[in-house]
Design a protein around this motif. Structure first.
Motif, PDB file in Angstrom:
ATOM      1  N   GLY A 258      53.106  29.686  46.644  1.00  0.00           N
ATOM      2  CA  GLY A 258      53.524  30.376  45.438  1.00  0.00           C
ATOM      3  C   GLY A 258      53.126  29.615  44.177  1.00  0.00           C
ATOM      4  N   TRP A 259      53.768  29.973  43.050  1.00  0.00           N
ATOM      5  CA  TRP A 259      53.450  29.375  41.751  1.00  0.00           C
ATOM      6  C   TRP A 259      54.271  28.125  41.521  1.00  0.00           C
ATOM      7  CZ3 TRP A 259      49.485  30.908  38.769  1.00  0.00           C
ATOM      8  CH2 TRP A 259      48.939  32.171  39.009  1.00  0.00           C
ATOM      9  N   ARG A 260      53.628  27.067  41.013  1.00  0.00           N
ATOM     10  CA  ARG A 260      54.289  25.795  40.719  1.00  0.00           C
ATOM     11  C   ARG A 260      53.872  25.318  39.325  1.00  0.00           C
ATOM     12  NH1 ARG A 260      56.153  23.331  45.656  1.00  0.00           N
ATOM     13  NH2 ARG A 260      56.508  25.089  47.061  1.00  0.00           N
ATOM     14  N   THR A 261      54.824  24.731  38.609  1.00  0.00           N
ATOM     15  CA  THR A 261      54.467  24.043  37.377  1.00  0.00           C
ATOM     16  C   THR A 261      53.965  22.645  37.736  1.00  0.00           C
ATOM     17  OG1 THR A 261      56.748  23.283  37.124  1.00  0.00           O
ATOM     18  CG2 THR A 261      56.138  25.306  35.984  1.00  0.00           C
ATOM     19  N   LEU A 262      53.381  21.970  36.752  1.00  0.00           N
ATOM     20  CA  LEU A 262      52.751  20.682  37.037  1.00  0.00           C
ATOM     21  C   LEU A 262      53.758  19.665  37.552  1.00  0.00           C
ATOM     22  CD1 LEU A 262      49.858  19.616  36.855  1.00  0.00           C
ATOM     23  CD2 LEU A 262      50.461  18.588  34.651  1.00  0.00           C
ATOM     24  N   ASP A 263      55.008  19.708  37.011  1.00  0.00           N
ATOM     25  CA  ASP A 263      55.988  18.724  37.448  1.00  0.00           C
ATOM     26  C   ASP A 263      56.590  19.074  38.812  1.00  0.00           C
ATOM     27  OD1 ASP A 263      57.410  20.905  36.618  1.00  0.00           O
ATOM     28  OD2 ASP A 263      58.827  19.805  35.375  1.00  0.00           O
ATOM     29  N   GLU A 264      56.213  20.212  39.367  1.00  0.00           N
ATOM     30  CA  GLU A 264      56.671  20.581  40.708  1.00  0.00           C
ATOM     31  C   GLU A 264      55.609  20.307  41.770  1.00  0.00           C
ATOM     32  OE1 GLU A 264      59.643  24.306  39.810  1.00  0.00           O
ATOM     33  OE2 GLU A 264      57.508  24.661  39.657  1.00  0.00           O
ATOM     34  N   ILE A 265      54.497  19.718  41.360  1.00  0.00           N
ATOM     35  CA  ILE A 265      53.406  19.391  42.269  1.00  0.00           C
ATOM     36  C   ILE A 265      53.474  17.896  42.570  1.00  0.00           C
ATOM     37  CG2 ILE A 265      50.889  19.315  42.534  1.00  0.00           C
ATOM     38  CD1 ILE A 265      50.750  21.665  40.569  1.00  0.00           C
ATOM     39  N   PRO A 266      53.316  17.488  43.844  1.00  0.00           N
ATOM     40  CA  PRO A 266      53.358  16.061  44.172  1.00  0.00           C
ATOM     41  C   PRO A 266      52.432  15.245  43.278  1.00  0.00           C
ATOM     42  CG  PRO A 266      53.268  17.374  46.168  1.00  0.00           C
ATOM     43  CD  PRO A 266      53.094  18.328  45.028  1.00  0.00           C
ATOM     44  N   ALA A 267      52.911  14.079  42.878  1.00  0.00           N
ATOM     45  CA  ALA A 267      52.152  13.248  41.948  1.00  0.00           C
ATOM     46  C   ALA A 267      50.746  12.946  42.453  1.00  0.00           C
ATOM     47  CB  ALA A 267      52.911  11.945  41.683  1.00  0.00           C
ATOM     48  N   ALA A 268      50.597  12.850  43.788  1.00  0.00           N
ATOM     49  CA  ALA A 268      49.287  12.534  44.362  1.00  0.00           C
ATOM     50  C   ALA A 268      48.264  13.631  44.054  1.00  0.00           C
ATOM     51  CB  ALA A 268      49.411  12.371  45.879  1.00  0.00           C
ATOM     52  N   PHE A 269      48.737  14.857  43.788  1.00  0.00           N
ATOM     53  CA  PHE A 269      47.833  15.980  43.523  1.00  0.00           C
ATOM     54  C   PHE A 269      47.791  16.378  42.055  1.00  0.00           C
ATOM     55  CE2 PHE A 269      49.111  16.753  47.973  1.00  0.00           C
ATOM     56  CZ  PHE A 269      47.867  16.888  48.570  1.00  0.00           C
ATOM     57  N   ALA A 270      48.849  16.061  41.287  1.00  0.00           N
ATOM     58  CA  ALA A 270      49.038  16.655  39.969  1.00  0.00           C
ATOM     59  C   ALA A 270      47.865  16.402  39.023  1.00  0.00           C
ATOM     60  CB  ALA A 270      50.333  16.140  39.351  1.00  0.00           C
TER      61      ALA A 270
END
Length: 447
Positions: free
Chosen positions: A237-249
């Motif tokens: 689904g849709w994620r904001t940047l702060d909801e994405i693991p730091a390794a990928f953000a």
């Protein structure tokens, strides 16, 4: 009249249990006596497994190439059934029960979602060789698992006002939202060097297939991912940047839709992440307005004291009286069986279309102000509804905060509950039976 969870539940159950053509299920659900797996003190029969596989294949009709080989699909589906058994056992051990009345309400909702009544559904199932009691048992399990998740969420998931404030600020800053999908190559807790190397090799192999174009991402997720959403193509689904693991953000901001990154080692194993599409968060937030309807209704209940046919005959008579000039409010006061609104002439006040379930919303949205619907069925019984008016309503900051809180809570629940399932599975005794062989395992097998 109140909101009814079976109406919402029915959409899920219709996909998992009824959306497959019943004839397909019948062909693949011939009862077999063999045991497919032993799960602690319970068993999964081969017939249960074949029915579940038939459901998946029916959902992928026309897209069969996306499914893994039959032996891999069988193992994936069997793992799902194992998790259902474990969750039901944990729920029952926690005192969670589904009453016969609640189960009947859910069954009625499922029948309605499939355009029939419970009696008709029973006849269809019997005609296609599907045992009605087995079907009821599977629905009971679905509801039980839902309630376990709800209990889990209430006891372990909390969202602070600070988290809501941060999400609102991110939205106000007009950042981007990312639609993601993933493939997980899971590693057990305390994985050995050999298990890590094997997982890395599998993840690298899947990435190579994607790079060569030999398999699209959704198909690769179905075939190779160990995530619970594998059979849904790994969609996150849709994620904001702060909801994405730091390794990928950081990498995600440089990617174009369609690109895949990884494998990257995370807490659960190796992940491949695909950026499906990007949108502006402020545009996605919208204006926060909804259409509301002012309506009245008349209900004739279907229950042990009144059959579906009798209720339908009664509502048809009431509809004919109104069509002949009788006042809707007066008829509601005299004849409606909804005690909450009867005294007000059936008045329900202002409400959004989905307030009383999809069937009710479709009817009220499909008529003009002042119009009266034809009789229609919900899990409560037979209705007619009169639309009094419509308006556009700003849901306001309170509702906006509630929506954001719900989104954050849902994401937290997804992560925490998946970890809970891993623990549940790791602690269980599971023995897979294949012919005369038995395979014992305490952790999910790697594909």
């Amino acid at each position: 009249m109140t909101k009814s969870f079976p109406v919402l539940l029915a959409s899920l159950l219709a996909v998992s249990s009824v959306s497959a053509p019943l004839q397909v299920l019948a062909q693949e659900a011939q009862p077999l006596d063999r045991i497919a797996a032993v799960v602690d003190e319970d068993v999964i029969l081969q017939s249960e497994l074949q029915r579940a596989i038939a459901n998946i294949k029916a959902q992928y009709a026309g897209r069969e190439a996306q499914l893994p080989p039959d032996d891999v699909l069988s193992r994936q589906v069997l793992e799902r059934l194992v998790l259902v058994k474990l969750q039901v056992a944990r729920a029952q051990g926690s005192g969670i029960r589904v009453s016969d009345q609640e189960l009947t309400q859910a069954m009625n909702a499922i029948a309605q979602q499939n355009g029939s009544t419970l009696d008709v559904l029973r006849q269809r199932l019997a005609g296609d060789g599907i045992d009605f009691n087995d079907f009821r048992a599977s629905v009971r399990d679905e509801i039980t698992v839902q309630r376990l998740r709800q209990s889990f969420a209430q006891s372990r998931i909390s969202v602070s006002e600070g988290e809501v404030d941060a999400a609102l600020k991110q939205q106000a800053d007009a950042g981007n939202q990312f639609h993601l999908a993933h493939i997980l190559v899971a590693l057990p807790d305390g994985a050995t060097a050999e298990q890590i190397a094997t997982g890395q090799k599998k993840a690298d192999g899947v990435k190579a297939l994607l790079d060569k174009g030999e398999l699209d991402f959704n198909a690769a997720a179905v075939r190779y991912s160990d995530s619970p959403n594998a059979l849904e193509g790994g969609d996150l689904g849709w994620r904001t940047l702060d909801e994405i693991p730091a390794a990928f953000a950081q990498t995600m901001q440089q990617m174009k839709p369609g690109e895949v990154v990884g494998p990257i080692r995370g807490p659960s194993g190796f992940q491949l992440l695909k950026l499906v599409e990007v949108r502006d968060a402020s545009a996605a937030a919208g204006t926060h307005t909804v259409t509301e309807y002012h309506g009245r209704h008349i209900l004739v209940r279907v229950d042990d004291a009144q059959s579906d046919a009798a209720a339908k005959a009664k509502i048809d008579t009431l509809r004919a009286r109104i069509a002949g000039g009788a006042d809707f409010q007066q008829v509601a006061k005299e004849s409606s069986e909804d005690t909450n609104s009867k005294g007000q002439g059936g008045d329900l006040g202002w409400f959004p279309a989905d307030a009383f379930g999809p069937a009710f919303g479709q009817q009220v949205a499909g008529i003009q102000d002042g119009g009266v619907s034809q009789p229609f069925r919900t899990d409560a019984g037979w209705h007619i509804v009169q639309r009094v008016g419509t308006r556009q309503t700003d849901v306001g900051s309170d509702n906006q905060r509630a929506q954001i809180r719900e989104t954050i809570g849902r994401r937290k629940l997804e992560d925490e509950y998946n970890r809970f399932l891993q623990e549940l599975r790791g602690e269980a005794y599971v023995s897979f039976r294949s012919g005369d062989r038995a395979e014992n395992t305490a952790t999910p097998p790697q594909s």
